[in-house]
Every structure is written in structure tokens, then in C-alpha cells.
Design an enzyme around this catalytic site. Structure first.
Site, PDB file in Angstrom:
ATOM      1  N   TYR A  10      33.832  67.850  33.070  1.00  0.00           N
ATOM      2  CA  TYR A  10      33.252  66.515  33.192  1.00  0.00           C
ATOM      3  C   TYR A  10      32.214  66.214  32.110  1.00  0.00           C
ATOM      4  O   TYR A  10      31.932  65.043  31.836  1.00  0.00           O
ATOM      5  CB  TYR A  10      32.619  66.341  34.576  1.00  0.00           C
ATOM      6  N   ASP A  30      38.937  76.105  26.481  1.00  0.00           N
ATOM      7  CA  ASP A  30      38.925  76.160  27.937  1.00  0.00           C
ATOM      8  C   ASP A  30      39.848  77.288  28.384  1.00  0.00           C
ATOM      9  O   ASP A  30      40.721  77.731  27.627  1.00  0.00           O
ATOM     10  CB  ASP A  30      39.384  74.832  28.537  1.00  0.00           C
ATOM     11  N   THR A 124      18.699  80.544  27.682  1.00  0.00           N
ATOM     12  CA  THR A 124      19.008  80.524  26.249  1.00  0.00           C
ATOM     13  C   THR A 124      18.646  81.859  25.615  1.00  0.00           C
ATOM     14  O   THR A 124      19.379  82.377  24.765  1.00  0.00           O
ATOM     15  CB  THR A 124      18.252  79.378  25.548  1.00  0.00           C
ATOM     16  N   ARG A 159      22.130  64.262  30.088  1.00  0.00           N
ATOM     17  CA  ARG A 159      21.559  63.514  31.211  1.00  0.00           C
ATOM     18  C   ARG A 159      22.375  62.239  31.375  1.00  0.00           C
ATOM     19  O   ARG A 159      21.936  61.147  31.036  1.00  0.00           O
ATOM     20  CB  ARG A 159      20.073  63.223  31.004  1.00  0.00           C
ATOM     21  N   VAL A 160      23.604  62.423  31.867  1.00  0.00           N
ATOM     22  CA  VAL A 160      24.525  61.295  31.972  1.00  0.00           C
ATOM     23  C   VAL A 160      24.941  61.082  33.421  1.00  0.00           C
ATOM     24  O   VAL A 160      24.870  61.995  34.252  1.00  0.00           O
ATOM     25  CB  VAL A 160      25.779  61.512  31.102  1.00  0.00           C
ATOM     26  N   LYS A 211      15.366  69.609  32.121  1.00  0.00           N
ATOM     27  CA  LYS A 211      16.601  69.251  32.836  1.00  0.00           C
ATOM     28  C   LYS A 211      16.449  69.502  34.335  1.00  0.00           C
ATOM     29  O   LYS A 211      16.823  68.664  35.171  1.00  0.00           O
ATOM     30  CB  LYS A 211      17.767  70.062  32.279  1.00  0.00           C
ATOM     31  N   ARG A 218      14.598  63.641  41.302  1.00  0.00           N
ATOM     32  CA  ARG A 218      15.537  62.775  42.009  1.00  0.00           C
ATOM     33  C   ARG A 218      15.850  63.330  43.400  1.00  0.00           C
ATOM     34  O   ARG A 218      15.977  62.580  44.371  1.00  0.00           O
ATOM     35  CB  ARG A 218      16.818  62.614  41.191  1.00  0.00           C
ATOM     36  N   ARG A 251       4.640  48.534  44.294  1.00  0.00           N
ATOM     37  CA  ARG A 251       4.624  49.895  43.735  1.00  0.00           C
ATOM     38  C   ARG A 251       5.422  50.883  44.588  1.00  0.00           C
ATOM     39  O   ARG A 251       5.210  52.092  44.525  1.00  0.00           O
ATOM     40  CB  ARG A 251       3.177  50.393  43.570  1.00  0.00           C
ATOM     41  N   CYS A 265      24.623  68.700  39.615  1.00  0.00           N
ATOM     42  CA  CYS A 265      23.260  68.627  39.075  1.00  0.00           C
ATOM     43  C   CYS A 265      22.207  68.615  40.180  1.00  0.00           C
ATOM     44  O   CYS A 265      21.513  69.595  40.400  1.00  0.00           O
ATOM     45  CB  CYS A 265      23.116  67.397  38.181  1.00  0.00           C
TER      46      CYS A 265
END
Length: 411
Positions: A10, A30, A124, A159-160, A211, A218, A251, A265
Site C-alpha cells: 500500500y 517483492d 535504522t 504520512r499519507v 512518525k 491521533r 477551541r 499505522c
């Protein structure tokens, strides 16, 4: 520039496609032969609006091809899954390790290696250890102070939003986390091929945490809304009206509750923070528990509705509308609706009807239930639970039905 992208799912496939669309030559790697064959035919094996037309074009022009085996390239991107090892939410980096070992033989001095997979802090650096072990003839950066090395290494998360990936890959800002400042600059040069948003350079650990922080933020906000829905149900208050009224405050901006939280995510990333710092990440941990418990609460409401039917002389029919983790996509990863279907399916005293307009077959993890069209489900079901806000459901009139559980606020 030639780009290698490991993982054509994706995120990896749209990323590879956009590089090719903007002029790079891309080799997509892949382990799924079906995905490779499909892409090489100019088609796609996932649902993402606008993607297939671009894939068809770049494959026809010879700028994108999919393969099982790596080739030499200027930059190597890794966009493979990072699931959990087990029920304790320990991150599983084995897919990254496998991808690293696959591309390692193709590396040459001056290459850029970029990890895109959402990963725990330190991933990393772990990737560099695997690379160093696979290619002892090459020198990799080990700290921000390093100035002499052969391969540039960076972390750059996406960040999609599913359904908007093509546009957001190009327009959204990106965080470029280099193991050294020079690594960050080299990685930014790669993304400048197609990214029009700002490329903000930092170090790898900060980029990894950025990330995770975005999705934990959220998750906490969704948990607040989901917790409100439980409280309002007990106090006999319409949670949708409550939120609409509260959001009139200049607010306050409360999100809408749902059947839980899904996707690879938001439902996963916060646990990476908890796993690293369990004694400190108390709010993040609580939010995860609230959201993970919501599907079970929805199941309890379904069971209550079934119990109120009484004896029908047959098994009651329960229709679950939606299996994807969000509206109008086919992505079932970590979907709360899948968990709800599994839990309801454990009840041998009900007949389960499943409606998901974006898939053609049920995932293997759902052992019971029949995939049917919306019209059939509404015609024959005794209890209906709306689990996803698909456009097909929003266009439907549910006014004539008596037993409807609306987990997403469509009605």
C-alpha cells in the site's frame, strides 16, 4: 536516477510509481509473485484511486518493473511491513532484515539506503548492523559524527492517507532522518524527484519518533471519542449530538467515535513507543487499550440486540456492514471490523452475513460468515451493525430497519 523499492504494498507500490512517473527508472522488489506479475502487466493488486492508470503508463514506458531479485541502483528504499511478534506487541523487524539481506549484494559505493517502514526508535541503526554484516567490504555510518563512509543511510517515513496516497505523496512535507547530516541531504535529493512538500532534515532517531508520535497523537484523540461513546451509551446520551455541540466551542475539535482503530499505522505505531518506554508511555498505553477494547463493546451491543429478538424458530441473522479499517478502501489490516466478525462468528447460535463492497473474498482469518451484497443483507438480517462508513452505506436508507447498531454515526 535508478531507484529500487523493496515492498510493493500500500505504500511501496505508490512510492515506486511516483518515482517512475516523475522520470526515474524504478525496480520494485517483492516476495509475492502474483503482485509482481500483476504490476508487470500494468495493473495493480491493491485498491488506491488513480494509481492503476499511472502504473499502466510507467510500465508501458519501461520506467517501472517488478522483480523478485535486486539490481544495482542509485538509491534503495525499504517499505516492508513491521508487524508484532506476538501478543505482547513486540515489534517484528524480520521483514526489514530480509529486505536488507536481499539488496545488500547489489550495493555499491555512493548508494543511498532509505528505510521507510514505520519502525521503533533505533531501527535504522539496527538496519546498519545488518548491512555491515552482509557487506563487510563497505563502510556504513554509525553515528552523526561520522564523515567517512561508503553508503548513505536515512529514515524517511510516509504520512499519507489511504484513498489520497497519490496526491499526498507529492504534496505532503516529509521528515528526512539521516544517520549523519550528509546522509539526510543525500536522501532529500532522492525525494526531490517528486515531492513538492518541504523536506525537513533531522537525525534518524528523531524521524523514527516523529512518525510514531504523529500516530500516537491521533490514537489518543480517537480514544477520547471512543471513550465518550461508551459513557454516553450508559448515560443514555446521543454521543453524536454531544460531540457536535461540544465542537461549537472555538477551541474544541473532538473526533467521531467508531468501531475501534485499524490500519497498519494508528493501531500499531503507538505500541512501538510503549514497548521502548513502558514506564513512561502511560497515556499512549491507555489510549491503545481503550481503542483495542471498542470492538468487544460493539460485539456486546450486537449480542444484546440478538437476545432481545427472542425465539425466532431459527438462527437469527446478523449482518455486519464493512470489513475494511476505514471507508472506501479494501485495506483490512488491523481492522476492528475483522475482529468483530471473528468474535460474532464464534457464536454458533447466529447466522453471519458480511458486506464489504471493496473485496471479492473473505480473508482467511474469518472462519464463519458469508460475503453477500448489501441489498441481500438488509433484506434478510434480523440485526444490522454498521462498522465502516463506506459511501454505499451512507447512501442507504436504514429507516425501515428496527435493529441497527450504528458504530460510526451514519444514521
Amino acid at each position: 536516477m535508478k531507484i529500487s523499492v523493496s515492498g510493493l504494498g500500500y505504500i511501496g507500490l505508490p512510492t515506486a510509481t511516483m518515482f517512475a512517473h516523475y522520470g526515474a527508472h524504478v525496480i520494485g522488489l517483492d516476495v509475492n509473485q502474483h503482485a509482481i506479475d500483476t504490476i508487470n502487466q500494468g495493473k495493480i493488486h491493491i485498491v488506491e484511486p488513480g494509481l492503476e492508470d499511472i502504473v499502466k503508463d510507467v510500465v508501458a514506458q519501461g520506467r517501472l518493473k517488478a522483480s523478485l531479485t535486486p539490481e544495482p541502483a542509485d538509491a534503495f528504499l525499504i517499505a516492508v511491513p513491521t508487524p508484532f511478534k506476538g501478543d505482547d506487541h513486540t515489534p517484528d523487524l524480520s521483514y526489514i532484515e530480509s529486505a536488507v539481506k536481499t539488496i545488500a549484494p547489489a550495493l555499491t559505493r555512493g548508494n543511498v539506503v532509505i528505510l521507510e517502514s514505520t519502525s521503533p526508535v533505533g531501527a535504522t541503526e539496527q538496519m546498519v548492523e545488518w548491512l555491515s554484516a552482509a557487506r563487510p567490504d563497505l563502510k556504513f555510518p554509525s553515528s552523526e559524527q561520522d564523515t567517512e563512509f561508503d553508503i548513505y543511510v536515512a529514515y524517511c517515513p510516509e504520512r499519507v492517507l489511504p484513498g489520497q496516497v497519490i496526491r499526498e505523496l507529492v504534496e505532503n512535507d516529509r521528515t528526512i532522518g539521516g544517520l549523519t547530516p550528509e546522509c539526510a541531504k543525500k536522501a532529500a535529493e532522492v525525494y526531490k524527484i517528486f515531492v513538492k512538500g518541504d523536506l525537513v532534515e533531522t537525525n534518524a532517531r528523531t524521524a523514527e519518533m516523529t512518525k510514531l508520535t504523529e500516530n500516537a497523537f491521533r490514537d489518543v484523540n480517537i480514544a477520547f471519542a471512543n471513550e465518550l461513546s461508551l459513557i454516553c451509551d450508559r448515560l443514555n446520551i446521543n454521543v453524536w449530538e454531544l460531540i457536535a455541540l461540544a465542537n461549537r466551542h472555538p477551541r474544541v475539535n473532538i473526533l467521531n467515535p467508531g468501531a475501534g482503530v485499524g490500519g497498519h499505522c494508528i493501531a500499531v505505531d503507538p505500541w512501538f513507543i510503549v514497548n521502548k518506554t513502558p514506564d513512561l508511555a502511560r497515556m499512549v498505553n491507555t489510549a491503545r487499550e481503550v481503542n483495542d477494547n471498542k470492538p468487544k463493546w460493539v460485539v456486546s451491543k450486537i449480542e444484546e440486540a440478538v437476545a432481545k429478538l427472542g425465539d425466532l424458530g431459527r438462527k437469527p441473522k446478523v449482518a455486519l456492514l464493512g470489513l475494511a479499517f476505514k471507508p472506501d478502501i479494501d485495506d483490512l489490516r488491523e481492522s476492528p471490523a475483522i475482529e468483530i466478525a471473528q468474535l460474532v462468528g464464534e457464536n454458533d447460535q447466529v447466522e453471519l452475513l458480511l458486506v464489504e463492497p471493496n473485496v471479492h473474498e473473505l480473508p482467511k482469518k474469518i472462519q464463519k460468515g458469508e460475503l453477500v451484497q448489501l441489498e441481500e443483507a438488509l433484506k434478510s438480517a434480523d440485526v444490522v451493525a454498521i462498522l465502516v462508513g463506506h459511501k454505499q452505506f451512507k447512501e442507504q436508507d436504514f429507516g425501515s430497519l428496527n435493529n441497527v447498531i450504528d458504530a460510526v454515526g451514519i444514521i
